[in-house]
Design a protein around this motif. Structure first.
Motif, PDB file in Angstrom:
ATOM      1  N   SER A   1       0.777  -1.066   0.124  1.00  0.00           N
ATOM      2  CA  SER A   1      -0.345   0.366  -0.777  1.00  0.00           C
ATOM      3  C   SER A   1       1.139   1.526   0.103  1.00  0.00           C
ATOM      4  O   SER A   1       0.513   2.015  -0.540  1.00  0.00           O
ATOM      5  CB  SER A   1      -0.484   0.190   1.116  1.00  0.00           C
TER       6      SER A   1
ATOM      7  N   VAL B   1      -5.649   2.611   5.981  1.00  0.00           N
ATOM      8  CA  VAL B   1      -5.808   1.269   4.750  1.00  0.00           C
ATOM      9  C   VAL B   1      -6.556   0.151   5.963  1.00  0.00           C
ATOM     10  O   VAL B   1      -6.173  -0.946   6.431  1.00  0.00           O
ATOM     11  CB  VAL B   1      -4.241   0.382   4.784  1.00  0.00           C
TER      12      VAL B   1
ATOM     13  N   LEU C   1     -11.531  -3.784   2.205  1.00  0.00           N
ATOM     14  CA  LEU C   1     -13.352  -3.152   2.385  1.00  0.00           C
ATOM     15  C   LEU C   1     -13.946  -2.968   3.060  1.00  0.00           C
ATOM     16  O   LEU C   1     -15.141  -2.767   3.600  1.00  0.00           O
ATOM     17  CB  LEU C   1     -13.076  -2.802   0.390  1.00  0.00           C
TER      18      LEU C   1
ATOM     19  N   GLU D   1     -17.703  -1.617   4.361  1.00  0.00           N
ATOM     20  CA  GLU D   1     -18.264  -2.294   2.913  1.00  0.00           C
ATOM     21  C   GLU D   1     -20.043  -3.088   3.433  1.00  0.00           C
ATOM     22  O   GLU D   1     -20.708  -2.633   3.981  1.00  0.00           O
ATOM     23  CB  GLU D   1     -17.898  -2.686   2.540  1.00  0.00           C
TER      24      GLU D   1
ATOM     25  N   LYS E   1      -9.600   6.468  -2.028  1.00  0.00           N
ATOM     26  CA  LYS E   1      -9.180   6.001  -3.263  1.00  0.00           C
ATOM     27  C   LYS E   1     -10.231   3.919  -2.302  1.00  0.00           C
ATOM     28  O   LYS E   1      -9.644   3.774  -1.499  1.00  0.00           O
ATOM     29  CB  LYS E   1      -8.258   5.695  -3.219  1.00  0.00           C
ATOM     30  N   TRP E   2     -11.210   3.190  -2.552  1.00  0.00           N
ATOM     31  CA  TRP E   2     -11.852   2.642  -3.093  1.00  0.00           C
ATOM     32  C   TRP E   2     -12.867   2.380  -4.634  1.00  0.00           C
ATOM     33  O   TRP E   2     -13.761   3.274  -4.717  1.00  0.00           O
ATOM     34  CB  TRP E   2     -12.309   2.121  -2.349  1.00  0.00           C
ATOM     35  N   LYS E   3     -12.219   0.984  -4.935  1.00  0.00           N
ATOM     36  CA  LYS E   3     -13.889   1.137  -5.660  1.00  0.00           C
ATOM     37  C   LYS E   3     -15.067  -0.109  -5.362  1.00  0.00           C
ATOM     38  O   LYS E   3     -14.382  -0.989  -4.451  1.00  0.00           O
ATOM     39  CB  LYS E   3     -14.045   0.031  -6.938  1.00  0.00           C
TER      40      LYS E   3
ATOM     41  N   ARG F   1     -13.968  -4.140  -4.836  1.00  0.00           N
ATOM     42  CA  ARG F   1     -12.853  -4.291  -4.720  1.00  0.00           C
ATOM     43  C   ARG F   1     -11.951  -5.222  -3.102  1.00  0.00           C
ATOM     44  O   ARG F   1     -13.006  -4.737  -2.617  1.00  0.00           O
ATOM     45  CB  ARG F   1     -11.943  -3.353  -4.801  1.00  0.00           C
TER      46      ARG F   1
ATOM     47  N   MET G   1      -9.417  -3.334  -1.041  1.00  0.00           N
ATOM     48  CA  MET G   1      -9.254  -2.535  -0.651  1.00  0.00           C
ATOM     49  C   MET G   1      -9.379  -1.166   0.172  1.00  0.00           C
ATOM     50  O   MET G   1     -10.172  -0.765  -0.886  1.00  0.00           O
ATOM     51  CB  MET G   1      -7.268  -2.046  -0.510  1.00  0.00           C
ATOM     52  N   ALA G   2      -9.010  -0.008   0.688  1.00  0.00           N
ATOM     53  CA  ALA G   2     -10.158   0.861   0.754  1.00  0.00           C
ATOM     54  C   ALA G   2      -8.784   1.864   1.469  1.00  0.00           C
ATOM     55  O   ALA G   2      -8.485   1.653   2.439  1.00  0.00           O
ATOM     56  CB  ALA G   2     -11.344   1.743   1.651  1.00  0.00           C
ATOM     57  N   TYR G   3      -8.043   2.812   0.721  1.00  0.00           N
ATOM     58  CA  TYR G   3      -7.531   4.203   1.297  1.00  0.00           C
ATOM     59  C   TYR G   3      -7.710   5.257   1.922  1.00  0.00           C
ATOM     60  O   TYR G   3      -9.101   5.889   0.755  1.00  0.00           O
ATOM     61  CB  TYR G   3      -6.207   3.608   0.422  1.00  0.00           C
ATOM     62  N   TRP G   4      -7.166   5.964   2.669  1.00  0.00           N
ATOM     63  CA  TRP G   4      -7.610   7.327   3.234  1.00  0.00           C
ATOM     64  C   TRP G   4      -5.880   8.155   3.577  1.00  0.00           C
ATOM     65  O   TRP G   4      -5.330   7.709   4.354  1.00  0.00           O
ATOM     66  CB  TRP G   4      -8.755   7.449   3.774  1.00  0.00           C
TER      67      TRP G   4
END
Length: 281
Positions: free
Chosen positions: A90, A202, A205, A209, A234-236, A239, A241-244
């Motif tokens: 990451s 990080v 997700l 979610e 950043k996340w979709k 997917r 993973m999620a990043y802030w």
């Protein structure tokens, strides 16, 4: 004649082959999830009442953890999960965001920024940025002499107050067994950062979610209450993973943490129990 059923061999049964067998992403995730369940239960039993029944269960849980290879095995699985064949670590996301913000040498930085990398599996994740980042990697169990063996939650507050320009909590909160320790970790990060410092967060997700007790709105509300402003995300959907990236703001001493001191049911159905709580003061 009835069909003879073969006994299934657990994916963690052979410690010697743990690393090689885990080249399968599904196997890696299965092992990591099992570790999370066992470590969470271990922490609950340690904090619970001292009874013979709890002592026996704790012994069984610790035996299961040991048979899986202990924390070292978890670290190996996480290391494999960060391999270049799976998109790399990451840190690539954080480095890009920092460069985009103008913090690289090309923008004439007078001093290197001090970065505390919590849960570091490798000592050289930020080697390419050594000219403008002064990185201190720490982990609960160091796998390399250059990684300091340190529990973030036990770091000296006076010594670290306002000491760091950037703190990375990449796949760390989801590994902390107790929800209130997750909240304390975020509060400590706010204390340890200079004003205005940066927090890189990080999480898998599904923690946000697909949780019964947590969602994106609650995360953002919690971070704002602690004293963080989101500047990158950043996340979709679909997917893993999620990043802030958050910037530290001055905390409102009259901030209301009551919504984050107990679990709330956000959703129903087949979901996980991830949540971040704040210990009552």
């Amino acid at each position: 004649m009835p069909k003879v059923r073969r006994k299934k061999v657990p994916v963690t049964s052979d410690r010697k082959n743990t690393t090689s067998s885990s080249s399968n992403p599904h196997t890696t995730r299965t092992i990591i999830r099992r570790f999370h369940v066992l470590l969470k239960r271990q922490e609950q039993l340690k904090r619970g009442p001292s009874t013979a029944l709890h002592a026996a269960e704790l012994k069984e849980v610790e035996k299961d953890i040991e048979e899986m290879g202990g924390l070292a095995a978890y670290q190996r699985m996480s290391d494999i999960g960060q391999g270049s064949d799976r998109g790399g670590g990451s840190e690539k996301v954080l480095i890009k965001w920092l460069v985009d913000m103008g913090l690289s040498p090309e923008h004439s930085i007078p001093n290197r920024r001090r970065l505390l990398e919590v849960g570091a599996l490798k000592p050289d994740n930020y080697a390419s940025c050594s000219s403008w980042l002064d990185v201190t990697p720490i982990d609960l169990r160091s796998r390399h002499p250059a990684i300091r063996e340190q529990d973030f939650l036990e770091m000296d507050v006076d010594e670290n107050m306002g000491k760091w320009d950037i703190i990375s909590l990449s796949l760390v909160l989801n590994f902390v067994p107790e929800p209130r320790d997750r909240g304390r970790m975020l509060c400590l990060a706010h204390t340890f950062l200079r004003d205005p410092g940066l927090l890189f967060l990080v999480l898998p997700l599904p923690c946000i979610e697909n949780s019964r007790h947590f969602n994106f709105d609650l995360l953002q509300s919690l971070m704002g209450t602690i004293g963080f402003m989101e500047i990158q995300a950043k996340w979709k959907k679909g997917r893993k993973m999620a990043y802030w990236l958050y910037r530290k703001l001055k905390r409102d001493h009259d901030a209301d943490f009551s919504p984050f001191r107990k679990r709330t049911n956000c959703r129903r159905g087949s979901r996980n129990n991830f949540v971040i709580l704040v210990q009552e003061e």
